[in-house]
Design a protein around this motif. Structure first.
Motif, short mmCIF file in Angstrom:
data_model
loop_
_atom_site.label_atom_id
_atom_site.label_comp_id
_atom_site.label_asym_id
_atom_site.label_seq_id
_atom_site.Cartn_x
_atom_site.Cartn_y
_atom_site.Cartn_z
N LEU A 127 -8.26 2.32 11.03
CA LEU A 127 -8.09 0.84 10.08
C LEU A 127 -8.71 1.28 8.75
O LEU A 127 -8.06 0.97 8.04
N ILE A 128 -9.87 2.00 8.63
CA ILE A 128 -10.33 2.26 7.41
C ILE A 128 -9.26 3.30 6.66
O ILE A 128 -8.93 3.01 5.44
N ALA A 129 -8.74 4.19 7.26
CA ALA A 129 -7.89 5.26 6.94
C ALA A 129 -6.67 4.32 6.29
O ALA A 129 -6.02 4.97 5.11
N VAL A 130 -6.01 3.76 7.22
CA VAL A 130 -4.85 2.81 6.60
C VAL A 130 -5.19 1.97 5.63
O VAL A 130 -4.32 2.00 4.58
N SER A 131 -6.21 1.48 5.74
CA SER A 131 -6.65 0.50 4.25
C SER A 131 -6.69 1.32 3.07
O SER A 131 -6.29 0.99 2.02
N SER A 132 -7.47 2.78 3.22
CA SER A 132 -7.31 3.37 1.92
C SER A 132 -6.01 4.13 1.62
O SER A 132 -5.47 4.06 0.37
N LEU A 133 -5.11 4.12 2.44
CA LEU A 133 -3.84 4.67 2.29
C LEU A 133 -3.00 3.49 1.31
O LEU A 133 -2.30 3.58 0.50
N MET A 134 -3.37 2.12 1.99
CA MET A 134 -2.76 1.13 1.36
C MET A 134 -2.93 0.91 -0.17
O MET A 134 -2.32 0.72 -0.96
N ALA A 135 -4.28 1.03 -0.50
CA ALA A 135 -5.02 0.95 -1.87
C ALA A 135 -4.13 2.16 -2.58
O ALA A 135 -3.80 1.87 -3.68
N SER A 136 -4.13 3.20 -1.90
CA SER A 136 -3.61 4.57 -2.91
C SER A 136 -2.08 4.19 -3.12
O SER A 136 -1.60 4.59 -4.13
N VAL A 137 -1.14 3.62 -2.14
CA VAL A 137 0.13 3.36 -2.43
C VAL A 137 0.32 2.52 -3.36
O VAL A 137 1.02 2.43 -4.18
N VAL A 138 -0.58 1.20 -3.29
CA VAL A 138 -0.32 0.12 -4.39
C VAL A 138 -0.79 0.53 -5.63
O VAL A 138 -0.21 0.44 -6.49
N THR A 139 -1.96 1.38 -5.82
CA THR A 139 -2.31 1.78 -6.99
C THR A 139 -1.28 2.78 -7.80
O THR A 139 -0.87 2.72 -8.74
N ALA A 140 -0.75 3.56 -6.81
CA ALA A 140 0.40 4.57 -7.29
C ALA A 140 1.53 3.82 -7.91
O ALA A 140 2.09 4.10 -8.93
N THR A 146 2.63 3.90 -11.99
CA THR A 146 3.73 4.99 -12.11
C THR A 146 4.73 4.20 -12.83
O THR A 146 5.42 3.33 -12.38
N ASP A 147 5.05 4.77 -14.25
CA ASP A 147 5.84 4.07 -15.03
C ASP A 147 7.32 4.20 -14.64
O ASP A 147 7.63 5.29 -14.08
N GLY A 148 8.12 2.84 -14.64
CA GLY A 148 9.31 3.22 -14.42
C GLY A 148 9.67 2.66 -13.12
O GLY A 148 10.77 2.76 -12.57
N VAL A 149 8.60 2.72 -12.14
CA VAL A 149 9.03 2.23 -10.81
C VAL A 149 8.90 0.56 -10.44
O VAL A 149 7.71 0.12 -10.74
#
Length: 110
Positions: free
Chosen positions: A27-40, A44-47
Motif C-alpha cells: 500500500l505504501i509503494a502504490v501510494s508513493s507511485l501515485m504521488a510520483s505519477v501525479v507529480t510527473a 511535465t509541460d505540454g501534458v
C-alpha cells in the motif's frame, strides 16, 4: 496439546503478522507511485491533465483493492485468534506486534 497444533500455531504467529506487514508495504509503494505519477503529470509541460487520468484511476483502484485486502487479512487474524482460543485452549490477550525476520518496524523506518 499435540505437537502438530503447536507447530501450526507457531507458523501462524509468524505468518499472519508478516502478511499484514507486506500488505502495508504494498500500500505504501502504490501510494508513493501515485504521488510520483501525479507529480510527473503536473510538472511535465505540454501534458494535458486528461492524459494521465486513466492511469491515476487504475492506481486508485489498486489502492482500494489493497485496503480491502488489508481489512480481510485483519478479519482473518481475528478469526484465527478465536479459533486458537476454542481449539487450543489458548488464553491470548495480545497478538505479536510484528513478525520475526525481515520486517522493519515503522518506528525504525522513519
Amino acid at each position: 496439546m499435540p505437537k502438530e497444533i503447536t507447530f501450526t500455531a507457531a507458523r501462524l504467529v509468524r505468518d499472519v503478522p508478516a502478511a499484514e506487514i507486506r500488505i502495508d508495504d504494498a500500500l505504501i509503494a502504490v501510494s508513493s507511485l501515485m504521488a510520483s505519477v501525479v507529480t510527473a503529470r503536473r510538472d511535465t509541460d505540454g501534458v494535458p491533465a486528461t492524459r494521465g487520468h486513466a492511469t491515476i484511476q487504475r492506481l486508485v483502484k489498486a489502492q482500494m483493492a489493497l485496503v480491502d485486502v488489508s481489512g480481510d487479512i485483519l478479519r482473518v487474524h481475528g478469526d484465527l485468534v478465536d479459533i486458537g482460543r476454542e481449539t487450543g485452549g489458548y488464553d491470548l490477550h495480545e497478538c505479536p506486534a510484528t513478525a520475526e525476520g525481515d520486517a522493519t518496524p515503522l518506528a525504525s523506518a522513519a
